[in-house]
Design an enzyme around this catalytic site. Structure first.
Site, short mmCIF file in Angstrom:
data_model
loop_
_atom_site.label_atom_id
_atom_site.label_comp_id
_atom_site.label_asym_id
_atom_site.label_seq_id
_atom_site.Cartn_x
_atom_site.Cartn_y
_atom_site.Cartn_z
N GLN A 120 0.92 -1.45 -0.15
CA GLN A 120 -0.08 0.18 -0.06
C GLN A 120 0.36 1.23 0.14
O GLN A 120 2.42 1.31 0.55
CB GLN A 120 -1.16 0.30 0.73
CG GLN A 120 -0.06 0.26 2.44
CD GLN A 120 -0.52 0.40 3.39
OE1 GLN A 120 -1.80 -0.58 3.51
NE2 GLN A 120 -1.16 0.60 4.58
N ASP B 67 2.82 -4.78 -16.25
CA ASP B 67 1.56 -4.73 -14.64
C ASP B 67 0.27 -3.60 -14.94
O ASP B 67 0.50 -2.84 -14.21
CB ASP B 67 1.85 -4.77 -13.17
CG ASP B 67 0.71 -5.13 -12.46
OD1 ASP B 67 -0.19 -5.61 -13.72
OD2 ASP B 67 0.99 -5.39 -11.08
#
Length: 522
Positions: A132, A286
């Site tokens: 995160q 990605d």
């Protein structure tokens, strides 16, 4: 035993969220649909199906969240409600407590938080499957304050990933041993590649170095911005980088209102992808919408912003050349050349008939040319190509699996931005220009300059090598080593010399032709 327990845990999650019912009800067979309705009786499945699927993937862990992220970009293959719910997996996975993140940062960087940052936002701005991100303000060595983004790995990731990878390795062993068709798919090699990429993603120093490489590669292209890595504050589980300001690429209406040319943005995305793949052989792998933004700053208006470099792909020169030739042949509808390339590369058995493979590839690809992206499902094309590959015993190339995944991401992004985008027409000029550079005079000259030091060492020994060879072979290990080195250098420049011969031959024929025309004119 741990794999059996993990398999049982996965089954429990599937049953808890009714994924078995969801699967059966989505199949076309009425009998299986009825079975799904029967299985749903007496089970509390009140939540919408998309929400149940998302929650199940979150409970199953980071590997399954990655799967959901890939699926979320394929709105052409999923129902809208499911695609919309899975999109939340891109950057809205439930965060872990901020005090855990702060403790990890202080331990990794060796100082209290208030000594590291002028300010720190405890509420994460983004939370994904592996880590995160928190925004902060950092005072650098010169005393200047800089806005930064701090990425922190989720605790316990390595153990969770290793459990799932162990199960995947077991399943790959089973599939690979069942039949020749299973061995052709190379499941062990494919899982090994996936294993490598996931473990690489758990090392944030590796991610930072990948970002730095991409940043250098993209300089001067004026298509994409990549954040600067602040190396004094990077460790294996904490990464501090320049904060980027942009609008998520999924907010197309907001971008359009700001004046961004959406059609150009879609074309730039295709060019950016093919540049990274074929020019550099090093690409962001990605590329889901959670990792892509668009700059609205006046100096960089309309450029992409790339984030999260945990997964990057690499290609060898051989892979790049064969892929580029395949793409160019596809764009030119030269299906015979596609078939020949597959045989030359060893991807299909040498005894394969060119005409049969050519006809099979034509049947798959021809219906999709000259159509806008909204009428093309690359997933469907790949499925049909997969069926064809089974018939012709095409071997799966594990090193290309990541590229195929990224290509699906790019197509999904392009479909969201501009459904009218002609993917083929946009990519064809780029690839043709790239191929010209690969065999053109400049490439030949660059390669000859690069090889000059090696040949300078070998050429003085050439007479002795030739004499020894003519007498029946090398007489000592040193001579044998020199001969092997000569062979290697010859292989490295064989294709370039071929191109030189063809180029000079073309010039010679052109000159003779001009002389003949001139004489006839006289």
């Amino acid at each position: 035993m741990s794999r059996v327990l993990r398999g049982w845990a996965i089954l429990r999650v599937v049953l808890r969220y009714g994924l078995d019912v969801l699967l059966l009800q989505s199949l076309p067979q009425p009998g299986l649909q009825r079975l799904g309705r029967l299985l749903a009786l007496g089970r509390q499945l009140d939540a919408p199906r998309g929400e149940r699927l998302r929650q199940a993937l979150e409970d199953l862990g980071p590997i399954f969240v990655k799967l959901g992220q890939v699926l979320s970009t394929r709105r052409d293959l999923l129902a809208p409600d499911i695609a919309l719910e899975l999109a939340k997996l891109q950057d809205r996975v439930p965060p872990f407590p901020s005090d855990v993140a702060v403790a990890a940062i202080e331990e990794a960087l060796g100082k209290p938080l208030n000594e590291l940052f002028v300010s720190f936002e405890h509420t994460p701005v983004a939370s994904a499957s592996i880590a995160q991100v928190h925004f902060a303000v950092l005072r650098d060595r010169t005393g200047r304050e800089r806005e930064v983004a701090v990425k922190v790995l989720r605790p316990g990731m390595l153990g969770a990933i290793d459990k799932d990878l162990g199960l995947m390795h077991l399943m790959a062993d089973i599939v690979g041993s069942l039949s020749a068709d299973g061995r052709r798919l190379k499941p062990r090699e494919v899982v090994a590649e996936f294993d490598k990429y996931l473990h690489d993603e758990l090392d944030l120093v590796r991610e930072a170095s990948s970002a730095a490489q991409l940043r250098r590669n993209m300089e001067g292209l004026d298509l994409v911005l990549i954040p600067e890595m602040l190396w004094d504050h990077c460790t294996t589980n904490v990464l501090v980088m320049e904060r980027m300001h942009g609008v998520p690429i999924s907010q197309v209406d907001r971008l359009r209102e700001a004046g961004v040319d959406i059609q150009k943005l879609a074309r730039d995305g295709v060019v950016l992808f093919f540049t990274q793949v074929f020019r550099d052989g090093f690409f962001h792998a990605d590329m889901h919408p959670g990792n892509i933004q668009v700059s609205l700053a006046p100096q960089t208006f309309g450029r992409y912003i790339s984030l999260d470099f945990g997964i990057v792909g690499t290609l060898t020169e051989v892979d790049k050349e064969y892929l580029a030739q395949n793409f160019v042949a596809f764009f030119r509808r030269d299906y015979k050349r596609v078939a020949e390339l597959h045989i030359e590369s060893g991807w299909v058995p040498a005894a394969t008939r060119v005409d049969e493979l050519e006809a099979a590839v034509r049947a798959v690809c021809e219906p999709y040319f000259d159509r806008p992206l909204k009428e093309i499902s690359l997933g469907l094309v790949l499925m049909r190509l997969f069926q064809t590959s089974r018939r012709f015993q095409v071997e799966i190339q594990p090193q290309l699996v990541l590229l195929q995944k990224t290509l699906l991401n790019v197509e999904g992004l392009g479909r969201d931005l501009d459904p009218e985008l002609d993917l083929w027409a946009t990519a064809k000029p780029f690839l043709e220009q790239w191929m010209l550079k690969q065999v053109g005079p400049q490439r030949l000259w660059d390669e000859l300059k690069a090889q000059a030091p090696r040949y300078a060492k070998i050429l003085p020994d050439l007479p002795l090598l030739l004499q020894t060879y003519l007498r029946g072979g090398p007489a000592d290990p040193k001579t044998h080593q020199l001969l092997e080195q000569m062979v290697r250098e010859q292989k490295r420049t064989h294709r370039l010399m071929q191109a030189l011969v063809y180029t000079l031959g073309g010039f010679a024929l052109g000159a003779l032709g001009m002389q003949l025309v001139w004489r006839l004119h006289l």
